[in-house]
Design a protein around this motif. Structure first.
Motif, mmCIF file in Angstrom:
data_model
loop_
_atom_site.group_PDB
_atom_site.id
_atom_site.type_symbol
_atom_site.label_atom_id
_atom_site.label_comp_id
_atom_site.label_asym_id
_atom_site.label_seq_id
_atom_site.Cartn_x
_atom_site.Cartn_y
_atom_site.Cartn_z
ATOM 1 N N GLY A 98 -0.918 49.204 72.246
ATOM 2 C CA GLY A 98 0.176 49.949 72.312
ATOM 3 C C GLY A 98 -0.265 50.982 73.709
ATOM 4 N N GLU A 99 -1.478 50.589 74.140
ATOM 5 C CA GLU A 99 -2.069 51.121 74.953
ATOM 6 C C GLU A 99 -1.920 50.373 76.336
ATOM 7 O OE1 GLU A 99 -6.141 51.219 74.516
ATOM 8 O OE2 GLU A 99 -6.220 52.125 72.800
ATOM 9 N N ASN A 100 -0.779 50.645 76.173
ATOM 10 C CA ASN A 100 0.158 49.840 77.562
ATOM 11 C C ASN A 100 0.452 51.193 78.187
ATOM 12 O OD1 ASN A 100 -0.450 46.790 78.942
ATOM 13 N ND2 ASN A 100 -0.337 46.305 77.134
ATOM 14 N N PRO A 101 0.703 51.039 79.847
ATOM 15 C CA PRO A 101 1.710 52.129 80.191
ATOM 16 C C PRO A 101 2.857 52.647 79.789
ATOM 17 C CG PRO A 101 0.727 50.435 82.060
ATOM 18 C CD PRO A 101 1.044 50.104 80.870
ATOM 19 N N SER A 102 3.507 51.514 79.364
ATOM 20 C CA SER A 102 4.513 52.805 78.976
ATOM 21 C C SER A 102 4.579 52.075 77.210
ATOM 22 C CB SER A 102 6.357 51.669 79.623
ATOM 23 O OG SER A 102 6.532 50.295 78.965
ATOM 24 N N ASP A 152 -3.319 54.248 61.028
ATOM 25 C CA ASP A 152 -2.889 56.134 61.748
ATOM 26 C C ASP A 152 -4.271 56.929 61.317
ATOM 27 O OD1 ASP A 152 -0.005 54.713 62.211
ATOM 28 O OD2 ASP A 152 0.546 56.372 61.061
ATOM 29 N N GLY A 153 -4.236 56.953 59.569
ATOM 30 C CA GLY A 153 -5.296 57.527 59.262
ATOM 31 C C GLY A 153 -7.189 57.099 60.031
ATOM 32 N N ALA A 154 -6.882 55.323 60.800
ATOM 33 C CA ALA A 154 -8.221 55.202 60.955
ATOM 34 C C ALA A 154 -8.456 56.034 62.788
ATOM 35 C CB ALA A 154 -8.049 54.365 60.990
ATOM 36 N N GLY A 155 -7.199 56.982 62.856
ATOM 37 C CA GLY A 155 -7.353 57.105 64.507
ATOM 38 C C GLY A 155 -7.201 56.744 65.165
ATOM 39 N N ILE A 156 -6.422 55.156 64.830
ATOM 40 C CA ILE A 156 -6.023 54.402 65.989
ATOM 41 C C ILE A 156 -4.755 54.719 66.561
ATOM 42 C CG2 ILE A 156 -6.189 52.146 66.518
ATOM 43 C CD1 ILE A 156 -9.043 51.508 64.611
ATOM 44 N N GLY A 157 -3.857 54.536 65.437
ATOM 45 C CA GLY A 157 -2.272 55.145 64.950
ATOM 46 C C GLY A 157 -1.464 53.158 65.772
ATOM 47 N N VAL A 169 -11.931 38.781 62.576
ATOM 48 C CA VAL A 169 -10.483 38.691 62.838
ATOM 49 C C VAL A 169 -10.111 39.896 63.866
ATOM 50 C CG1 VAL A 169 -8.167 38.846 61.575
ATOM 51 C CG2 VAL A 169 -10.130 37.967 60.501
ATOM 52 N N VAL A 170 -9.256 39.444 64.748
ATOM 53 C CA VAL A 170 -8.582 39.845 65.757
ATOM 54 C C VAL A 170 -6.967 40.267 65.390
ATOM 55 C CG1 VAL A 170 -8.145 40.478 68.458
ATOM 56 C CG2 VAL A 170 -10.784 39.704 67.585
ATOM 57 N N GLY A 171 -6.510 41.084 65.128
ATOM 58 C CA GLY A 171 -5.098 41.773 65.311
ATOM 59 C C GLY A 171 -4.937 42.319 66.556
ATOM 60 N N ILE A 172 -3.280 42.022 66.207
ATOM 61 C CA ILE A 172 -2.516 42.647 68.219
ATOM 62 C C ILE A 172 -1.197 43.838 67.456
ATOM 63 C CG2 ILE A 172 -0.836 42.582 69.932
ATOM 64 C CD1 ILE A 172 -2.295 39.352 69.250
ATOM 65 N N LEU A 173 -1.943 44.642 67.632
ATOM 66 C CA LEU A 173 -1.649 46.382 67.644
ATOM 67 C C LEU A 173 -0.605 46.347 68.797
ATOM 68 C CD1 LEU A 173 -3.981 49.055 66.290
ATOM 69 C CD2 LEU A 173 -2.401 47.654 65.501
ATOM 70 N N THR A 174 1.001 46.112 68.588
ATOM 71 C CA THR A 174 2.008 45.625 69.871
ATOM 72 C C THR A 174 1.940 46.850 70.365
ATOM 73 O OG1 THR A 174 3.422 45.383 68.529
ATOM 74 C CG2 THR A 174 3.022 43.592 69.172
ATOM 75 N N GLY A 175 2.694 48.648 69.229
ATOM 76 C CA GLY A 175 3.275 49.473 70.033
ATOM 77 C C GLY A 175 2.491 51.147 69.939
ATOM 78 N N LEU A 199 1.673 54.445 68.708
ATOM 79 C CA LEU A 199 2.360 55.694 67.426
ATOM 80 C C LEU A 199 3.634 56.579 68.039
ATOM 81 C CD1 LEU A 199 1.831 56.948 65.283
ATOM 82 C CD2 LEU A 199 0.052 58.519 66.297
ATOM 83 N N LEU A 200 3.235 57.123 69.257
ATOM 84 C CA LEU A 200 4.408 57.895 69.768
ATOM 85 C C LEU A 200 5.601 56.947 69.563
ATOM 86 C CD1 LEU A 200 2.541 60.389 71.294
ATOM 87 C CD2 LEU A 200 3.214 61.015 69.538
ATOM 88 N N LYS A 201 5.999 55.804 69.962
ATOM 89 C CA LYS A 201 7.271 55.323 70.234
ATOM 90 C C LYS A 201 8.257 55.474 68.692
ATOM 91 C CE LYS A 201 7.288 52.333 73.658
ATOM 92 N NZ LYS A 201 7.480 52.250 74.407
ATOM 93 N N ASP A 202 7.729 55.806 67.923
ATOM 94 C CA ASP A 202 8.648 56.202 66.549
ATOM 95 C C ASP A 202 8.631 57.137 65.575
ATOM 96 O OD1 ASP A 202 10.641 55.837 64.920
ATOM 97 O OD2 ASP A 202 10.537 53.957 64.641
ATOM 98 N N PRO A 203 8.427 58.460 66.279
ATOM 99 C CA PRO A 203 8.188 59.460 65.384
ATOM 100 C C PRO A 203 8.961 60.292 64.321
ATOM 101 C CG PRO A 203 8.997 60.313 67.616
ATOM 102 C CD PRO A 203 8.838 58.934 67.958
ATOM 103 N N ASP A 204 10.320 59.312 63.957
ATOM 104 C CA ASP A 204 10.861 60.106 63.444
ATOM 105 C C ASP A 204 10.014 59.125 61.741
ATOM 106 O OD1 ASP A 204 12.777 61.315 64.331
ATOM 107 O OD2 ASP A 204 14.020 59.849 64.996
#
Ligand SMILES: *Cc1c(COP(=O)(O)O)cnc(C)c1O
Ligand SMILES: [Zn+2]
Length: 423
Positions: free
Chosen positions: A112-116, A345-350, A377-383, A385-390
């Motif tokens: 999720g830390e990619n430019p878009s 989210d609560g871990a400050g990563i989101g 274990v490596v997990g991938i977070l794909t997007g 947090l702010l993509k889906d505030p609703d």
């Protein structure tokens, strides 16, 4: 112009020219960019890739193009559309989150830390570069949101006209706003992602528009770099597991393909096991895995809109990646996804909901004993947090046990102290 790769059908094996504009084989199968690995062998090494990191060269600064020999070798740098992308963080998560998942330690690669704001940028830098190789001036995609946000950004960067097809009402606001902001002509269509994809494929085939969905094999070449970068981040120590969400299944396909290439080239000596996690309401690959059958399309429904896909295009490539890595497919409910999301989210990563299927899946596989407590274990977070505030605000206004609702308070010192529990 001639190129060193071919486009090979994953169903029947037919080899097509590397710049054939087709998206599928005559038999209907999807295509792989097949590299001449023997020719590349002497040109790539861990050292070559690692040394580029931190360099100033425009391509070296990209977490995709610094692996360029294994992405699209020898492409004219002037045609490369890069922001740059990649170089995302690999987090060692706080122990509370690892504990919750049942593991001694857990690492999360935050795409999720990619430019878009999603991993789609890794595929779009190569997809838009391929569009320019083909001389295209118009590009299009169907999207649950992140593909359109990314495509719109890269198209704007290069002055291409962009057409976005989204299912009406089923796209998170963060993503829709990006497509609009970056100037893509955005069509909201009745129906779901799967019908929007069928439509855009038909339009592109007959009207000279270049298709940038993940059926486009060049998208997957860029997405392979997630795996390359994880290995590079880890000093080329292979983890036991890499876990990621699965929707249209391009990303798991790409990860597996890239890791197999690294192994064939001797840059790693074994594969991590790949676990693909689907949302229970959109789990055709999971069903096919359990039943040892071909996936049957479903009417998809899940809170994780990025993986709300009932008829995944890349299932064959994804299953290949799972099988060859001795991996597996798992599914998790929306409740499990949201519970995991609250922890991430609560871990400050989101991260956005679909991303958190990864962590929900890890917890489930750990509880079943499939993943060992001391596994790497490596997990991938794909997007992002702010993509889906609703979804976030709705969750924290709900009666969930760990909800953190905003508190309405009178603007006086005593009332504020009271609300903060400082009195
Ligand atoms: C696209 C996307 C996925 C699904 O990836 P596939 O390649 O379609 O399996 C998962 N999470 C997010 C945030 C995405 O944008
Ligand atoms: Zn074929």
């Amino acid at each position: 112009m001639s190129v060193s790769w071919t486009l090979d059908c994953v169903a029947c094996g037919t080899s097509h020219d590397g710049l054939d504009p087709r998206m599928t084989c005559d038999c209907g199968g999807t295509l792989d960019v097949a590299h001449d690995l023997d020719a590349l062998r002497g040109r790539v090494s861990r050292r070559v890739f690692d040394d580029r990191r931190g360099g100033r060269d425009r391509l070296d600064r990209s977490g995709v193009w610094r692996f360029r020999e294994l992405i699209l070798p020898d492409v004219d740098p002037d045609l490369v559309a890069t922001k740059p992308e990649g170089n995302t963080n690999l987090y060692d998560v706080p122990s509370a989150l690892a504990d919750w998942a049942g593991l001694d330690a857990l690492q999360l690669k935050h795409e999720g830390e990619n430019p878009s704001g999603s991993f789609k940028d890794r595929g779009m830098t190569t997809g838009v570069t391929a569009a320019r190789l083909h001389g295209a001036t118009k590009v299009a995609c169907a999207s649950t949101g992140n593909t359109s946000a990314s495509m719109a950004a890269y198209a704007a960067l290069c002055g291409l006209e962009a057409y976005v097809f989204v299912p009406a009402g089923k796209i998170a606001y963060g993503k829709l706003s990006q497509a609009l902001a970056f100037g893509a002509k955005t069509l909201q269509l009745d129906g779901d992602f799967d019908s929007a994809l069928a439509l855009v494929r038909a339009i592109c085939r007959d009207h000279g528009v270049y298709l940038l969905n993940s059926v486009n094999p060049f998208r997957l070449e860029g997405q392979k770099a997630i795996g390359f970068e994880i290995l590079s981040d880890l000093g080329w120590r292979v983890p036991d597991w890499i876990v990621l969400p699965g929707g249209n299944l391009g990303n798991s396909s790409a990860l597996g393909k890239g890791l197999l290439e690294l192994k064939a080239l001797g840059l790693i000596d074994r594969l991590p096991r790949i676990a693909v996690i689907q949302a229970a309401g959109a789990a055709p690959l999971y069903r096919a895995w359990v039943d040892d059958a071909v996936p049957v399309p479903v009417q998809a429904d899940t809170v994780a809109t990025a993986i709300r896909i009932g008829d995944p295009v890349s299932w064959r490539k994804s299953l290949r990646a799972v099988r060859e890595s001795r991996g597996l497919v798992e599914s998790v409910t929306d409740a499990e996804i949201l519970a995991a999301k609250a922890r991430v989210d609560g871990a400050g990563i989101g991260a956005e909901p679909a991303s958190c299927a990864t962590v929900a899946g890890i917890k489930k596989l750990r509880a079943a004993g499939t993943i060992a407590q001391d596994a790497h274990v490596v997990g991938i977070l794909t997007g992002h947090l702010l993509k889906d505030p609703d979804v976030v605000v709705a969750y924290h206004r709900s009666d969930a046990a760990d909800a953190n609702p905003p508190v309405q308070v009178e603007g006086t010192v005593p009332a504020v102290l009271e609300a903060l529990g400082l009195r």
